[in-house]
Design an enzyme around this catalytic site. Sequence first.
Site, short mmCIF file in Angstrom:
data_model
loop_
_atom_site.label_atom_id
_atom_site.label_comp_id
_atom_site.label_asym_id
_atom_site.label_seq_id
_atom_site.Cartn_x
_atom_site.Cartn_y
_atom_site.Cartn_z
N ASP A 107 -5.80 -3.66 11.83
CA ASP A 107 -7.25 -3.75 11.94
C ASP A 107 -7.63 -3.59 13.40
O ASP A 107 -6.85 -3.91 14.31
CB ASP A 107 -7.72 -5.10 11.41
CG ASP A 107 -9.24 -5.16 11.28
OD1 ASP A 107 -9.85 -4.10 11.15
OD2 ASP A 107 -9.78 -6.28 11.31
N ASP A 129 -7.46 -9.92 7.64
CA ASP A 129 -8.01 -11.24 7.95
C ASP A 129 -8.97 -11.77 6.90
O ASP A 129 -9.31 -12.94 6.89
CB ASP A 129 -8.73 -11.23 9.30
CG ASP A 129 -9.91 -10.26 9.34
OD1 ASP A 129 -10.12 -9.54 8.34
OD2 ASP A 129 -10.60 -10.21 10.37
N ASP A 165 -9.07 -8.26 2.04
CA ASP A 165 -7.81 -7.64 2.45
C ASP A 165 -6.65 -8.09 1.57
O ASP A 165 -5.56 -7.52 1.66
CB ASP A 165 -7.49 -8.00 3.91
CG ASP A 165 -8.49 -7.39 4.88
OD1 ASP A 165 -9.03 -6.32 4.57
OD2 ASP A 165 -8.72 -8.00 5.94
#
Length: 771
Positions: free
Chosen positions: A297, A525, A529
């Site tokens: 990410d 996070d 996800d």
Amino acid sequence: MTDTAATAGLTSAEAHERLLASGPNATPTETPPAWRRLAGKFWAPVPIVLEVAIVFQLALREYVEAAIVAGLLVFNAALGFFQEDRARATLEALKARLAISASVRRDGAWTSLPADQVVDGDVVKLSLGVVAPADVRLLDGNVLLDQSMLTGESLPIEAGPGYETYAGALVRRGEATALVTATGPRTRFGHTAALVRTAHAASAEQHAVFGVVRNLAVVNAGVVAFQLVYGLAHDLPPVDLLRLVLTAVLAAVPVALPATFTLASALAARSLAGKGVLPTRLSAVEEAGGIDVLCADKTGTLTRNALSVTAVRATTGFDEPAVLAWAALASDEGGADPVDAAVRAAAAAAPAPARVTAFTPFDPAVKMSEARAQDAGGAELRVVKGAFAPVAALCAPSADAARDAAALQAEGYRVLAVAAGPRRAMRLVGLVALSDPPRDDAAGLIGDLASLGVRTLMITGDSSETAGVVAREVGLAGETWPHGAPLDGPALEHYGVFAGVFPEDKFKIVKALQSHGHIVGMCGDGANDAPALRQAQMGIAVSTATDVAKSAAGIVLTEAGLGGLVEAVREGRATFQRVLTYTLRTITGKIVQVMFLAVGLVMTGRAILTPALMVLIIVTGDFLAMASTTDNVTPSPAPNRWRIGAMTLVGVALGACGLAFCSAVLAAGDYALRLPPRPLQSLAAVTLVFETQGILYVVRERRRIWSSWPSLWFNAAALTNVAIISILAGFGVLLAPLPPAVVGAVFAATIVFAVALDLRKAALFRRLLVV
């Protein structure tokens, strides 16, 4: 208590009394008692073989030998029991650091508490990504609940005031307050507050153990059958034949192999815990060393996650303070969203243009947050803040705003659009640009991963322009994926940035990479996800991850950035090398032992080792060799791969060399020294121990034997191994005495053999790819 009265929550004193009365909000673990777990160590393939050996030796009235084998049996059981307990304690300690927290109203104020402190009657806040810590009834607000893990319902449920849900339900959208109705074992599904549970397939190490045992069984079964046929053909007495077969079976069993795998992983997990990396299962250590693609990410992993408002662009009829004030209305007050926190900080001095009556937090599926508000005249207004495209679609087109957004994104800013007005006549208020500079260490860490054979990809919901700027600054190579382009073609290998992705895209990207043969690590996070984290071979929850993301991950990083992941990859590679050393030693040693029994039988016409001597060799060899789990090693230069077939071929090749050496020593003792049968057995035992130790030093280093210095524990175990068999042979304890000169000569010959074998080993390793 009425719902109206309940909204104030409990006082600390009331909560303390209820906690004492009902106990913590956790379901007692069903851990079998210690005696049952210890008893289980005596009921498995390896212990059963040893138990059968004891029965046979008692039948043969060999009480001393039976006692020795019984000692090995108890030692093996105790080692497995204590090592398993130690590994369990290590994991529990790590998971305790991942304990879930809950937002609870106590004494009239919201506070964060460990979920096991929640009691009946508490008021808790449920927001995006939060897992319900207990059974609750919603008091106000609206949320989209995913209860699939509880009820089997495949679709999330819209829930409002009065709806009852259960511990473990996941909030996918919205925000609500709820009254706790049941905790701990009294919840409908009895879920514990410690939700760090992940059903996981058998690890690569477990498959490796099975593969090694299977291949050894195939090789050694043929040799044992040959000895049995040879003995019958040469009219060996039944008692001698039984001893021969029993010795061969003992020689073939890799007694300490599973325990070595567990020990190596437990030591690595403990080491990683001190470096800000928390494995949620022991196999995650080895799995981290196997990834060759990392999906990272952008925010907080490659950037500092220190968002601040850098620029504001107002549309006609508004000024910059007004843009910030309207943006603040669509931002969560006191929430953990860094975007909302940055916007509210920038708008702190601007007066609120309306009063918020309802708020919907940011939803990744629509890329917006929203507030319902009333202006001074009581008119109902809708206020939204989010990605430019979906917000702009709610308003009249504005070429100037689109041009400003593109220009800001090209400079690397994260651009938010703000719109407000009546639901059917919303106006674009302006743009808010936020900056989140790359982490100082990001480029270096991406380079470190590249040197370890791991390609880093950026996956972000930001625009391709913003993502491209950050990618260039941190040194990410590759093209930017055109959103919506197919993921199943060869072009996938050329992409380095996936921008503008939705949560479901992350899952698809991971699956596509896996279909191309990659071992994927996925950083995440948020609750959205979780599917991608579970799909990836190695799910990595970053330091700011939600509870559900942590529960889906294999490792959790407690510090921002990729530093912890680099350490995890290196530790996983080093652990692989240590276990590979022990595995190669086991394959080679077991092949030599069984083949040597067959050669000795043909050469001398009788068994050259007794069951008791074989047990002695196992004790002084297999278990002391576990010190290889502490050895100094060079991490693998490429991702871990278990090539069991190739390893078996290496073991056969090295075993053939070891067999030739042992056979030559035995021939010298039989034909040149003319040793009697029992001293010849002692010579065979000493030779096997020395040869196996020499093999261990040869295989511990993939290059030359002198390329690195072994660890202190490794050398200490090796010296202990050699000293035990030398002293026993020299003083005639448990085996017939041998002249010290003979023992010394075998030791010197072993050193020459090891050096000579090392000269051929490197080429063999390169050819069969066991590196």
